[in-house]
Design a protein around this motif. Structure first.
Motif, PDB file in Angstrom:
ATOM      1  N   GLY A 182       5.916  -9.223  20.577  1.00 54.30           N
ATOM      2  CA  GLY A 182       6.129  -8.021  21.379  1.00 54.30           C
ATOM      3  C   GLY A 182       5.037  -7.797  22.398  1.00 54.30           C
ATOM      4  O   GLY A 182       4.159  -8.639  22.598  1.00 54.30           O
ATOM      5  N   LEU A 183       5.100  -6.648  23.024  1.00 53.64           N
ATOM      6  CA  LEU A 183       4.173  -6.276  24.086  1.00 53.64           C
ATOM      7  C   LEU A 183       3.752  -4.826  23.896  1.00 53.64           C
ATOM      8  O   LEU A 183       4.529  -4.002  23.427  1.00 53.64           O
ATOM      9  N   ASN A 184       2.523  -4.521  24.288  1.00 53.57           N
ATOM     10  CA  ASN A 184       2.013  -3.153  24.309  1.00 53.57           C
ATOM     11  C   ASN A 184       1.434  -2.867  25.686  1.00 53.57           C
ATOM     12  O   ASN A 184       0.778  -3.725  26.277  1.00 53.57           O
ATOM     13  N   LYS A 185       1.640  -1.654  26.172  1.00 55.68           N
ATOM     14  CA  LYS A 185       0.933  -1.132  27.344  1.00 55.68           C
ATOM     15  C   LYS A 185       0.965  -2.088  28.542  1.00 55.68           C
ATOM     16  O   LYS A 185      -0.062  -2.333  29.172  1.00 55.68           O
ATOM     17  N   VAL A 186       2.107  -2.630  28.875  1.00 60.54           N
ATOM     18  CA  VAL A 186       2.211  -3.572  29.990  1.00 60.54           C
ATOM     19  C   VAL A 186       2.386  -2.814  31.301  1.00 60.54           C
ATOM     20  O   VAL A 186       3.205  -1.899  31.391  1.00 60.54           O
ATOM     21  N   ARG A 187       1.614  -3.212  32.293  1.00 63.28           N
ATOM     22  CA  ARG A 187       1.719  -2.660  33.640  1.00 63.28           C
ATOM     23  C   ARG A 187       1.697  -3.807  34.643  1.00 63.28           C
ATOM     24  O   ARG A 187       1.091  -4.848  34.397  1.00 63.28           O
ATOM     25  N   LEU A 188       2.328  -3.578  35.793  1.00 58.45           N
ATOM     26  CA  LEU A 188       2.418  -4.586  36.855  1.00 58.45           C
ATOM     27  C   LEU A 188       1.841  -3.996  38.143  1.00 58.45           C
ATOM     28  O   LEU A 188       2.570  -3.591  39.044  1.00 58.45           O
ATOM     29  N   PRO A 189       0.498  -3.929  38.246  1.00 58.46           N
ATOM     30  CA  PRO A 189      -0.134  -3.213  39.363  1.00 58.46           C
ATOM     31  C   PRO A 189       0.004  -3.862  40.734  1.00 58.46           C
ATOM     32  O   PRO A 189      -0.144  -3.185  41.741  1.00 58.46           O
ATOM     33  N   HIS A 190       0.277  -5.175  40.798  1.00 61.74           N
ATOM     34  CA  HIS A 190       0.345  -5.847  42.100  1.00 61.74           C
ATOM     35  C   HIS A 190       1.456  -6.887  42.081  1.00 61.74           C
ATOM     36  O   HIS A 190       1.579  -7.642  41.116  1.00 61.74           O
ATOM     37  N   PRO A 191       2.266  -6.960  43.143  1.00 58.44           N
ATOM     38  CA  PRO A 191       3.325  -7.966  43.185  1.00 58.44           C
ATOM     39  C   PRO A 191       2.747  -9.382  43.284  1.00 58.44           C
ATOM     40  O   PRO A 191       1.616  -9.573  43.732  1.00 58.44           O
ATOM     41  N   VAL A 192       3.548 -10.355  42.869  1.00 57.09           N
ATOM     42  CA  VAL A 192       3.160 -11.772  42.914  1.00 57.09           C
ATOM     43  C   VAL A 192       3.991 -12.442  44.010  1.00 57.09           C
ATOM     44  O   VAL A 192       5.169 -12.753  43.805  1.00 57.09           O
ATOM     45  N   PRO A 193       3.408 -12.656  45.185  1.00 56.78           N
ATOM     46  CA  PRO A 193       4.148 -13.283  46.281  1.00 56.78           C
ATOM     47  C   PRO A 193       4.485 -14.743  45.968  1.00 56.78           C
ATOM     48  O   PRO A 193       3.704 -15.450  45.317  1.00 56.78           O
ATOM     49  N   ALA A 194       5.644 -15.181  46.437  1.00 57.27           N
ATOM     50  CA  ALA A 194       5.994 -16.596  46.327  1.00 57.27           C
ATOM     51  C   ALA A 194       4.885 -17.418  46.987  1.00 57.27           C
ATOM     52  O   ALA A 194       4.386 -17.059  48.052  1.00 57.27           O
ATOM     53  N   LEU A 202      -4.377 -12.750  40.441  1.00 55.76           N
ATOM     54  CA  LEU A 202      -3.897 -13.451  41.625  1.00 55.76           C
ATOM     55  C   LEU A 202      -5.100 -13.984  42.382  1.00 55.76           C
ATOM     56  O   LEU A 202      -6.063 -13.238  42.615  1.00 55.76           O
ATOM     57  N   GLU A 203      -5.047 -15.225  42.765  1.00 54.71           N
ATOM     58  CA  GLU A 203      -6.161 -15.818  43.504  1.00 54.71           C
ATOM     59  C   GLU A 203      -6.376 -15.069  44.821  1.00 54.71           C
ATOM     60  O   GLU A 203      -5.434 -14.866  45.591  1.00 54.71           O
ATOM     61  N   GLY A 204      -7.612 -14.620  45.029  1.00 50.92           N
ATOM     62  CA  GLY A 204      -7.977 -13.956  46.271  1.00 50.92           C
ATOM     63  C   GLY A 204      -7.596 -12.487  46.358  1.00 50.92           C
ATOM     64  O   GLY A 204      -7.792 -11.861  47.393  1.00 50.92           O
ATOM     65  N   ILE A 205      -7.055 -11.918  45.290  1.00 51.91           N
ATOM     66  CA  ILE A 205      -6.638 -10.517  45.298  1.00 51.91           C
ATOM     67  C   ILE A 205      -7.331  -9.802  44.140  1.00 51.91           C
ATOM     68  O   ILE A 205      -7.274 -10.259  43.003  1.00 51.91           O
ATOM     69  N   GLU A 206      -7.981  -8.703  44.438  1.00 52.07           N
ATOM     70  CA  GLU A 206      -8.760  -8.003  43.418  1.00 52.07           C
ATOM     71  C   GLU A 206      -7.884  -7.335  42.353  1.00 52.07           C
ATOM     72  O   GLU A 206      -8.188  -7.374  41.171  1.00 52.07           O
ATOM     73  N   LYS A 207      -6.803  -6.710  42.761  1.00 51.63           N
ATOM     74  CA  LYS A 207      -5.934  -5.982  41.823  1.00 51.63           C
ATOM     75  C   LYS A 207      -5.135  -6.989  40.988  1.00 51.63           C
ATOM     76  O   LYS A 207      -4.572  -7.933  41.531  1.00 51.63           O
TER      77      LYS A 207
END
Length: 151
Positions: free
Chosen positions: A90-102, A133-138
């Protein structure tokens, strides 16, 4: 990193683990995920439209695609030699703060938050996970991933 058994794995609770290898998220992977999940929203699969209309400047991976890669990243970060099998719990407390560009590169950093006995020959392992993400702080994803390992 390799450990012999679940008892040895317990030594790593609360300690940062080495990061995973980088993984390039290709448009082909995104399209395959769309096929598998039947989620064909244009922001993921229509490259031309996403380049024109998306606030992200192009297609992005499904958030759940990022989440689904956590088990792959963990497998690349840590091997327990005595483990005969592992399953997602399972998963707990999942958040997706920044999109993952192709075309972007993603990796995981994290630690083992907790290990609890599970049955006679298993353990429930709670991982604190951050997908970078490489090069992205968030981060692209943060949360806890739970897995069962059996010896």
């Amino acid at each position: 990193m390799t450990v012999e058994n679940l008892a040895e794995l317990k030594q790593f609770v609360g300690k940062e683990l080495p990061p995973s290898e980088w993984l390039t998220i290709s448009q082909e992977m995104i399209n395959s995920f769309a096929e598998a999940t039947l989620d064909f929203q244009w922001i993921h699969t229509d490259v031309e439209r996403a380049q024109k209309e998306s606030p992200f400047g192009g297609p992005i991976a499904h958030g759940f695609m990022s989440v689904s890669l956590i088990s792959k990243f963990i497998e690349g970060m840590m091997e327990v030699k005595s483990a005969k099998m592992g399953v997602n719990y399972g998963l707990n407390k999942v958040r997706l703060p920044h999109p993952v560009p192709a075309g972007s590169r993603l990796r995981m950093v994290g630690k083992i938050a907790e290990i609890e006995p599970y049955g006679e020959n298993g353990a429930k392992v709670t991982w604190d996970c951050t997908l970078e993400l490489e090069g992205i702080e968030k981060p692209a994803c943060v949360g806890q991933f739970l897995a069962l390992l059996f010896e």
